[in-house]
Enzyme design. Structure first.
Site, PDB file in Angstrom:
ATOM      1  N   LYS A 111      -4.850   0.156  12.261  1.00 51.80           N
ATOM      2  CA  LYS A 111      -3.477  -0.303  12.470  1.00 51.80           C
ATOM      3  C   LYS A 111      -2.564   0.920  12.397  1.00 51.80           C
ATOM      4  CE  LYS A 111      -0.311  -1.093   9.680  1.00 51.80           C
ATOM      5  NZ  LYS A 111       0.745  -0.455  10.476  1.00 51.80           N
ATOM      6  N   GLY A 140       1.844   1.942  -0.882  1.00 51.85           N
ATOM      7  CA  GLY A 140       0.497   2.059  -1.451  1.00 51.85           C
ATOM      8  C   GLY A 140       0.345   1.243  -2.723  1.00 51.85           C
ATOM      9  N   CYS A 184       3.352  15.205   3.878  1.00 55.51           N
ATOM     10  CA  CYS A 184       3.224  14.842   2.463  1.00 55.51           C
ATOM     11  C   CYS A 184       3.079  16.074   1.577  1.00 55.51           C
ATOM     12  CB  CYS A 184       2.018  13.918   2.281  1.00 55.51           C
ATOM     13  SG  CYS A 184       0.495  14.622   2.947  1.00 55.51           S
ATOM     14  N   GLU A 190      10.489  12.140  -3.734  1.00 52.74           N
ATOM     15  CA  GLU A 190      10.120  12.726  -2.439  1.00 52.74           C
ATOM     16  C   GLU A 190      11.233  12.435  -1.426  1.00 52.74           C
ATOM     17  OE1 GLU A 190       7.212  10.680   0.081  1.00 52.74           O
ATOM     18  OE2 GLU A 190       6.119  12.571   0.237  1.00 52.74           O
ATOM     19  N   GLU A 246      -3.843   7.594   0.152  1.00 50.37           N
ATOM     20  CA  GLU A 246      -3.335   8.954   0.387  1.00 50.37           C
ATOM     21  C   GLU A 246      -1.826   8.819   0.462  1.00 50.37           C
ATOM     22  OE1 GLU A 246      -5.174  11.561   0.388  1.00 50.37           O
ATOM     23  OE2 GLU A 246      -7.193  10.991   0.993  1.00 50.37           O
ATOM     24  N   GLY A 262       0.201   6.632   3.493  1.00 48.23           N
ATOM     25  CA  GLY A 262       1.614   6.291   3.630  1.00 48.23           C
ATOM     26  C   GLY A 262       2.331   6.541   2.322  1.00 48.23           C
ATOM     27  N   SER A 263       3.439   5.844   2.126  1.00 47.24           N
ATOM     28  CA  SER A 263       4.275   6.125   0.956  1.00 47.24           C
ATOM     29  C   SER A 263       3.667   5.524  -0.312  1.00 47.24           C
ATOM     30  CB  SER A 263       5.673   5.549   1.174  1.00 47.24           C
ATOM     31  OG  SER A 263       5.599   4.142   1.225  1.00 47.24           O
TER      32      SER A 263
HETATM   33  P1  NAD Z   1       5.122   3.751   4.815  1.00 46.32           P
HETATM   34  O1  NAD Z   1       4.534   3.450   3.494  1.00 46.32           O
HETATM   35  O2  NAD Z   1       6.480   3.222   5.106  1.00 46.32           O
HETATM   36  O3  NAD Z   1       4.186   3.217   5.978  1.00 46.32           O
HETATM   37  C1  NAD Z   1       2.803   3.542   6.014  1.00 46.32           C
HETATM   38  C2  NAD Z   1       2.029   2.409   6.675  1.00 46.32           C
HETATM   39  O4  NAD Z   1       2.191   1.225   5.918  1.00 46.32           O
HETATM   40  C3  NAD Z   1       2.475   2.088   8.099  1.00 46.32           C
HETATM   41  O5  NAD Z   1       1.316   1.842   8.865  1.00 46.32           O
HETATM   42  C4  NAD Z   1       3.281   0.823   7.932  1.00 46.32           C
HETATM   43  O6  NAD Z   1       3.233   0.022   9.094  1.00 46.32           O
HETATM   44  C5  NAD Z   1       2.558   0.174   6.779  1.00 46.32           C
HETATM   45  N1  NAD Z   1       3.375  -0.770   6.028  1.00 46.32           N
HETATM   46  C6  NAD Z   1       4.684  -0.651   5.712  1.00 46.32           C
HETATM   47  N2  NAD Z   1       5.086  -1.749   5.037  1.00 46.32           N
HETATM   48  C7  NAD Z   1       4.004  -2.554   4.924  1.00 46.32           C
HETATM   49  C8  NAD Z   1       3.774  -3.837   4.344  1.00 46.32           C
HETATM   50  N3  NAD Z   1       4.749  -4.514   3.732  1.00 46.32           N
HETATM   51  N4  NAD Z   1       2.535  -4.366   4.415  1.00 46.32           N
HETATM   52  C9  NAD Z   1       1.555  -3.688   5.011  1.00 46.32           C
HETATM   53  N5  NAD Z   1       1.712  -2.493   5.597  1.00 46.32           N
HETATM   54  C10 NAD Z   1       2.920  -1.928   5.552  1.00 46.32           C
HETATM   55  O7  NAD Z   1       5.090   5.332   4.953  1.00 46.32           O
HETATM   56  P2  NAD Z   1       5.697   6.202   6.108  1.00 46.32           P
HETATM   57  O8  NAD Z   1       7.158   6.370   5.885  1.00 46.32           O
HETATM   58  O9  NAD Z   1       5.245   5.690   7.411  1.00 46.32           O
HETATM   59  O10 NAD Z   1       4.950   7.604   5.850  1.00 46.32           O
HETATM   60  C11 NAD Z   1       5.496   8.604   5.062  1.00 46.32           C
HETATM   61  C12 NAD Z   1       4.880   8.597   3.685  1.00 46.32           C
HETATM   62  O11 NAD Z   1       3.483   8.782   3.778  1.00 46.32           O
HETATM   63  C13 NAD Z   1       5.382   9.732   2.817  1.00 46.32           C
HETATM   64  O12 NAD Z   1       5.587   9.253   1.517  1.00 46.32           O
HETATM   65  C14 NAD Z   1       4.243  10.732   2.858  1.00 46.32           C
HETATM   66  O13 NAD Z   1       4.206  11.609   1.765  1.00 46.32           O
HETATM   67  C15 NAD Z   1       3.054   9.829   2.909  1.00 46.32           C
HETATM   68  N6  NAD Z   1       1.890  10.520   3.480  1.00 46.32           N
HETATM   69  C16 NAD Z   1       0.848  10.863   2.670  1.00 46.32           C
HETATM   70  C17 NAD Z   1      -0.241  11.571   3.189  1.00 46.32           C
HETATM   71  C18 NAD Z   1      -1.408  12.000   2.328  1.00 46.32           C
HETATM   72  O14 NAD Z   1      -2.421  12.412   2.872  1.00 46.32           O
HETATM   73  N7  NAD Z   1      -1.305  11.944   1.009  1.00 46.32           N
HETATM   74  C19 NAD Z   1      -0.255  11.903   4.545  1.00 46.32           C
HETATM   75  C20 NAD Z   1       0.807  11.521   5.331  1.00 46.32           C
HETATM   76  C21 NAD Z   1       1.877  10.811   4.801  1.00 46.32           C
END
Ligand code: NAD
Length: 486
Positions: free
Chosen positions: A176, A238, A289, A383, A255, A233-234
């Site tokens: 996804k 997470g 990240c 962050e 992650e 993701g965030s």
């Molecule tokens: P996000 O958490 O908003 O979204 C990440 C994913 O979660 C997306 O696919 C989104 O569609 C999904 N999502 C969002 N809300 C959801 C819900 N209610 N139910 C299920 N899925 C949902 O994060 P973002 O803003 O897209 O990405 C940026 C963040 O990701 C930053 O905090 C960054 O540090 C982190 N990140 C971490 C790594 C790592 O390897 N540690 C790598 C890249 C990004």
């Protein structure tokens, strides 16, 4: 643009589905133009993809390693051949400048080639038993269907990381992608794996509209066939998904975000420190990240460091990510821009000083250096996903360490010093997944165990992912009659 088969379809069971009647515009963050109309999938699409991945699992898990290896190697060749398509796509869909796009493509090719050999890793251990005549084996087995959430920020390489690690160890996938990168973190991977000849159902992609991840996630958590969630993701999302995984008793790899410090000690080479900081803080406009969020610099060199860093920062080319030479492109959307603005404005209202930056042109936010930031400003501990760096002078390495450790995150850190012993001693004390001595906080090679601790999540990439995407099953064989107490 690359020759996508159709933007408005999902990839399920080895076929591009009928065009979805529900679609949404996937926009260029720099120009606002529509890059593609993309399918706004539903729970039913996710369920069909899970069923396909479940059906494909036994044959994929049993496939001889050499056969699987050839598929991954073919995929790597295709990515390499289509590199320029993907550079253009990453600029158009995610505002990624060519330097980071090419890095992501190289990284993905390397990961595919390395993972191609992982099928030959030892499948487990032969164990000694205290029971005479007993032969025991601990055998690593794939889990089943893994559901992957790929982010938009390192869209291409992180999507490949999301799928390659589980698949190389024999799991099948439903991916996804983020709604901000449905093509570069999702559908183009399906194109590559289809052309490479991956068997139908081993890899599936379902896209969804903005804010509509929930129903897709519901299907993942409620299906008994999905055995693991691979999330990038965030930390906020997470945490929420980890709670759901707990209730559903599913494995989850997380992650997540970070708040990454760089220590510049008094013996650091000043020019190296400036270049390392500018790259670590501002590459991909601070939307990685692992970007450096705070520099803790020895007071004896702080003034010279800030002056040189400000000059370097002002020289970074900004603007259209599709233009050659651009380093700082746009933030991904208006929400991201508003958050960066708010964090800088709050800090200034509380007494911080902007050394350089602090303004936006469209969605391109200038790389920004803040000093005198009070601890009460959210930017000093949360962050902020953009090109904003705090520089804080410190009296000695002890003070630097205590500042660096004062965070719930634990992703990565950097230390700049000419004294390797001193660097290693400080590195030992960090509570995070990755520490780089004489390197930027941002460093990641496909073979290395990238990942965080604490609020930055858990799970490790490279071949270390065998721990996350296989489980050990015990088989014993006893020859001769056992004596039982009853
Ligand atoms: P996000 O958490 O908003 O979204 C990440 C994913 O979660 C997306 O696919 C989104 O569609 C999904 N999502 C969002 N809300 C959801 C819900 N209610 N139910 C299920 N899925 C949902 O994060 P973002 O803003 O897209 O990405 C940026 C963040 O990701 C930053 O905090 C960054 O540090 C982190 N990140 C971490 C790594 C790592 O390897 N540690 C790598 C890249 C990004």
């Amino acid at each position: 643009m690359p020759p996508l088969i159709d933007h408005t379809t999902h990839f399920i069971a080895g076929r591009w589905s009928a065009p979805d009647t529900a679609t949404f515009p996937d926009r260029n963050p720099f120009t606002d133009e529509v890059v593609a109309q993309v399918a706004a999938g539903t729970r039913q699409h996710a369920q069909a993809a899970i069923d396909a991945a479940h059906a494909a699992f036994p044959a994929w898990a049993a496939m001889p390693p050499g056969q699987r290896q050839r598929l991954f190697l073919a995929a790597a060749d295709i990515v390499e051949r289509r590199a320029e398509d993907f550079v253009r796509l990453l600029a158009a869909e995610t505002g990624t400048a060519s330097g980071f796009a090419r890095f992501q493509i190289r990284w993905s090719v390397d990961l595919l080639r390395q993972a191609a050999g992982w099928g030959y890793r030892p499948a487990g251990d032969v164990l000694r038993s205290d029971t005479p005549g007993r032969f025991a084996m601990a055998v690593r087995k794939p889990l089943g269907v893994v559901a992957g959430f790929a982010p938009w920020n390192g869209a291409f390489c992180l999507a490949w990381r999301t799928v390659v690690l589980p698949m190389a160890f024999g799991n099948t996938m439903v991916l996804k992608p983020s709604e901000e990168a449905p093509l570069s973190a999702g559908l183009v991977l399906a194109e590559v794996l289809e052309e490479a000849g991956f068997p139908a159902g081993t890899f599936n992609v379902v896209t969804h509209g903005p804010g509509d991840a929930g129903p897709i996630a519901d299907a993942f958590f409620e299906s008994p066939h999905v055995r693991s969630i691979n999330f990038t993701g965030s930390s906020a999302t997470g945490r929420m998904l980890a709670e759901r995984a707990g209730r559903a008793l599913k494995r989850i790899v997380l992650e997540l975000g970070g708040y990454n410090p760089l220590l510049v000690l008094d013996d650091a080479d000043l020019d190296l420190a400036v270049n390392t900081t500018a790259f670590g803080a501002f590459f991909h406009q601070g939307q990685i990240c692992m970007n450096t969020r705070k520099v803790l610099v020895d007071r004896s060199i702080a003034d010279a460091f800030v002056e040189k860093l400000a000059a370097k920062t002002r020289s970074l080319p900004m603007g259209d990510p599709a233009a050659p030479g651009t380093v700082i492109g746009p933030l991904i959307n208006d929400r991201a821009l508003a958050q960066v603005r708010q964090r800088v404005d709050e800090a200034v209202a509380l007494g911080a000083r902007v050394v350089t930056g602090g303004r936006a042109n469209g969605r391109v936010y200038e790389p920004t250096i803040l000093v005198d930031v009070p601890a009460t400003a959210p930017v000093s501990c949360e962050e902020t996903f953009g090109p904003v760096l705090i520089v804080q002078p410190v009296d000695n390495p002890e003070q630097a360490m205590s500042e660096a450790l004062a965070t719930p995150y634990g992703l990565c850190a950097g230390i700049l010093t000419r004294d390797a012993q001193r660097g290693l001693a400080l590195a030992e004390r960090f509570d995070c997944g990755m520490v780089h001595i004489n390197g930027a906080t941002m460093a990641g090679e496909p073979a290395m165990p990238n990942g965080g601790v604490k609020d930055s999540g858990w799970g490790r990439s490279g071949h270390y992912a065998i721990e996350d995407f296989t489980e050990v099953r015990l088989t014993t064989l006893t020859q001769g009659a056992l004596q039982y107490p009853v």
